[in-house]
Design a protein around this motif. Structure first.
Motif, PDB file in Angstrom:
ATOM      1  N   MET A 249      -3.730   6.687   2.729  1.00  0.00           N
ATOM      2  CA  MET A 249      -2.565   6.971   1.880  1.00  0.00           C
ATOM      3  C   MET A 249      -2.249   8.467   1.897  1.00  0.00           C
ATOM      4  O   MET A 249      -3.126   9.288   2.176  1.00  0.00           O
ATOM      5  CB  MET A 249      -2.886   6.562   0.437  1.00  0.00           C
ATOM      6  CG  MET A 249      -2.979   5.063   0.232  1.00  0.00           C
ATOM      7  SD  MET A 249      -1.350   4.280   0.291  1.00  0.00           S
ATOM      8  CE  MET A 249      -1.736   2.821   1.246  1.00  0.00           C
ATOM      9  N   PRO A 250      -1.017   8.822   1.570  1.00  0.00           N
ATOM     10  CA  PRO A 250      -0.677  10.244   1.425  1.00  0.00           C
ATOM     11  C   PRO A 250      -1.544  10.885   0.332  1.00  0.00           C
ATOM     12  O   PRO A 250      -2.032  10.185  -0.563  1.00  0.00           O
ATOM     13  CB  PRO A 250       0.791  10.209   0.989  1.00  0.00           C
ATOM     14  CG  PRO A 250       1.297   8.869   1.391  1.00  0.00           C
ATOM     15  CD  PRO A 250       0.130   7.944   1.335  1.00  0.00           C
ATOM     16  N   ASP A 251      -1.701  12.202   0.391  1.00  0.00           N
ATOM     17  CA  ASP A 251      -2.524  12.919  -0.589  1.00  0.00           C
ATOM     18  C   ASP A 251      -2.099  12.619  -2.022  1.00  0.00           C
ATOM     19  O   ASP A 251      -0.904  12.626  -2.335  1.00  0.00           O
ATOM     20  CB  ASP A 251      -2.400  14.442  -0.377  1.00  0.00           C
ATOM     21  CG  ASP A 251      -3.262  14.893   0.784  1.00  0.00           C
ATOM     22  OD1 ASP A 251      -4.052  14.058   1.288  1.00  0.00           O
ATOM     23  OD2 ASP A 251      -3.131  16.065   1.183  1.00  0.00           O
ATOM     24  N   GLY A 252      -3.082  12.354  -2.862  1.00  0.00           N
ATOM     25  CA  GLY A 252      -2.802  12.165  -4.280  1.00  0.00           C
ATOM     26  C   GLY A 252      -2.535  10.733  -4.679  1.00  0.00           C
ATOM     27  O   GLY A 252      -2.574  10.393  -5.855  1.00  0.00           O
ATOM     28  N   VAL A 253      -2.267   9.882  -3.709  1.00  0.00           N
ATOM     29  CA  VAL A 253      -1.986   8.477  -4.013  1.00  0.00           C
ATOM     30  C   VAL A 253      -3.296   7.710  -4.126  1.00  0.00           C
ATOM     31  O   VAL A 253      -4.168   7.836  -3.277  1.00  0.00           O
ATOM     32  CB  VAL A 253      -1.101   7.843  -2.902  1.00  0.00           C
ATOM     33  CG1 VAL A 253      -0.952   6.355  -3.117  1.00  0.00           C
ATOM     34  CG2 VAL A 253       0.248   8.527  -2.839  1.00  0.00           C
ATOM     35  N   THR A 254      -3.437   6.943  -5.195  1.00  0.00           N
ATOM     36  CA  THR A 254      -4.626   6.097  -5.350  1.00  0.00           C
ATOM     37  C   THR A 254      -4.217   4.629  -5.359  1.00  0.00           C
ATOM     38  O   THR A 254      -3.207   4.269  -5.952  1.00  0.00           O
ATOM     39  CB  THR A 254      -5.359   6.428  -6.664  1.00  0.00           C
ATOM     40  OG1 THR A 254      -4.408   6.404  -7.730  1.00  0.00           O
ATOM     41  CG2 THR A 254      -5.992   7.797  -6.611  1.00  0.00           C
ATOM     42  N   VAL A 255      -5.018   3.837  -4.687  1.00  0.00           N
ATOM     43  CA  VAL A 255      -4.705   2.413  -4.559  1.00  0.00           C
ATOM     44  C   VAL A 255      -5.744   1.598  -5.307  1.00  0.00           C
ATOM     45  O   VAL A 255      -6.939   1.822  -5.143  1.00  0.00           O
ATOM     46  CB  VAL A 255      -4.716   1.996  -3.074  1.00  0.00           C
ATOM     47  CG1 VAL A 255      -4.649   0.484  -2.941  1.00  0.00           C
ATOM     48  CG2 VAL A 255      -3.567   2.651  -2.335  1.00  0.00           C
ATOM     49  N   ASP A 256      -5.312   0.688  -6.165  1.00  0.00           N
ATOM     50  CA  ASP A 256      -6.313  -0.165  -6.785  1.00  0.00           C
ATOM     51  C   ASP A 256      -6.190  -1.635  -6.398  1.00  0.00           C
ATOM     52  O   ASP A 256      -6.959  -2.459  -6.865  1.00  0.00           O
ATOM     53  CB  ASP A 256      -6.342   0.009  -8.305  1.00  0.00           C
ATOM     54  CG  ASP A 256      -4.973  -0.030  -8.930  1.00  0.00           C
ATOM     55  OD1 ASP A 256      -4.608   0.943  -9.597  1.00  0.00           O
ATOM     56  OD2 ASP A 256      -4.263  -1.020  -8.729  1.00  0.00           O
TER      57      ASP A 256
ATOM     58  N   ILE B 162      -6.928  -1.269   3.762  1.00  0.00           N
ATOM     59  CA  ILE B 162      -6.158  -0.313   2.971  1.00  0.00           C
ATOM     60  C   ILE B 162      -5.907   0.910   3.838  1.00  0.00           C
ATOM     61  O   ILE B 162      -6.816   1.681   4.096  1.00  0.00           O
ATOM     62  CB  ILE B 162      -6.885   0.071   1.670  1.00  0.00           C
ATOM     63  CG1 ILE B 162      -7.083  -1.177   0.803  1.00  0.00           C
ATOM     64  CG2 ILE B 162      -6.085   1.120   0.912  1.00  0.00           C
ATOM     65  CD1 ILE B 162      -7.689  -0.896  -0.549  1.00  0.00           C
ATOM     66  N   PRO B 163      -4.680   1.066   4.301  1.00  0.00           N
ATOM     67  CA  PRO B 163      -4.364   2.173   5.202  1.00  0.00           C
ATOM     68  C   PRO B 163      -4.578   3.520   4.504  1.00  0.00           C
ATOM     69  O   PRO B 163      -4.620   3.575   3.273  1.00  0.00           O
ATOM     70  CB  PRO B 163      -2.880   1.977   5.528  1.00  0.00           C
ATOM     71  CG  PRO B 163      -2.498   0.664   4.966  1.00  0.00           C
ATOM     72  CD  PRO B 163      -3.492   0.286   3.940  1.00  0.00           C
TER      73      PRO B 163
END
Lengths: 144, 144
Positions: free
Chosen positions: A118-125, A115-116
């Motif tokens: 991410m830009p600030d504020g982005v969440t990855v699930d 999981i690279p």
DNA sequence: TCCATTTTTAGAATCATTCCAATTCTGTTT
DNA sequence: AAACAGAATTGGAATGATTCTAAAAATGGA
């Protein structure tokens, strides 16, 4: 004496219930199919293979069930191929490979998923990696 | 004096010719659209935006062109979303992120693309990583 | 058993994409 | 410029995956 079939069915049932899914006959059948066929089948393949055993089965039910399973995080939806969606009941980290010439979709084991940052504020699930090229079999056919 | 428009059109034309694609009016328009709109549009979006300027444009041509561009490796086909194919003219290594709530598809820069170790004999010529979650904007809406 | 809720079902509807056959365009040869 | 061949474009029909719909069946209490 406990039959092997019963053992599998119990695992299937538990996995569904664990995710709040009522284990109907049809849902059990779809889930069991995915757990015992690691071929990344399409909805249509599942329907065709199950239909002989459950002659009242409807394609809508297969779609309903698959959507429910994906929503609840019990199976993975794979979009490696544009024509139709593929499904995978294995939730261990792995990536998918598709062969350009024979179309096979293979699992490739990995330690963990990438999981690279991410830009600030982005969440990855969730993340998926798809690799495309030529499988060993098709490469051999060409080289021999 | 050279107009900005001409500069862009020349870049577009060169990029097509470099890949052996005859730069017709329609192909130039599709390619220019992709290079100036980094929104990962669908074929339909491209058609709708181009149609007013090229009233004879057919949807089949947009599909033909996109397929050709993908085949020749000029643009990327993105399957992050099951409903329809998305296209991206940026070939620099980057991964795609899709927001579950607003549906936006964003680019995320990475140093290089991750290609896991493959089984013996398997060769990979392309890999894509898709991340899914919630974008900064949608996360803020929830937290405020 | 009766009732409410959930699930399943068949078939129609939708929608992205491809196919097809006819037309138009392009470049080349007279 | 006219004639031609091959390539590209076109509109509309066809295809095929998926979703929708409204009715029927199953389920699980009271």
């Amino acid at each position: 004496m406990i039959l092997k079939m019963d053992v599998i069915k119990n695992i299937v049932k538990e996995r569904l219930q664990l995710h709040g899914i009522k284990p109907s006959l049809q849902r059990m059948a779809v889930m069991e199919y995915l757990m015992t066929h690691r071929t990344h089948p399409t909805a249509d393949m599942i329907f065709n293979d199950l239909y002989p055993d459950i002659p009242t089965l409807s394609k809508a039910t297969v779609y309903n069930t698959l959507n429910l399973l994906v929503e609840r995080g019990v199976v993975r939806l794979i979009t490696i191929e544009e024509k139709s969606a593929r499904f995978d009941a294995c939730m261990d980290p792995h990536v998918h490979f598709r062969c350009r010439s024979c179309g096979a979709i293979l699992d490739v084991n990995v330690e963990a998923h990438w999981i690279p940052t991410m830009p600030d504020g982005v969440t990855v699930d969730m993340s998926e990696t798809y690799c495309i090229g030529h499988c060993a079999k098709c490469n051999n056919l060409v080289n021999n």
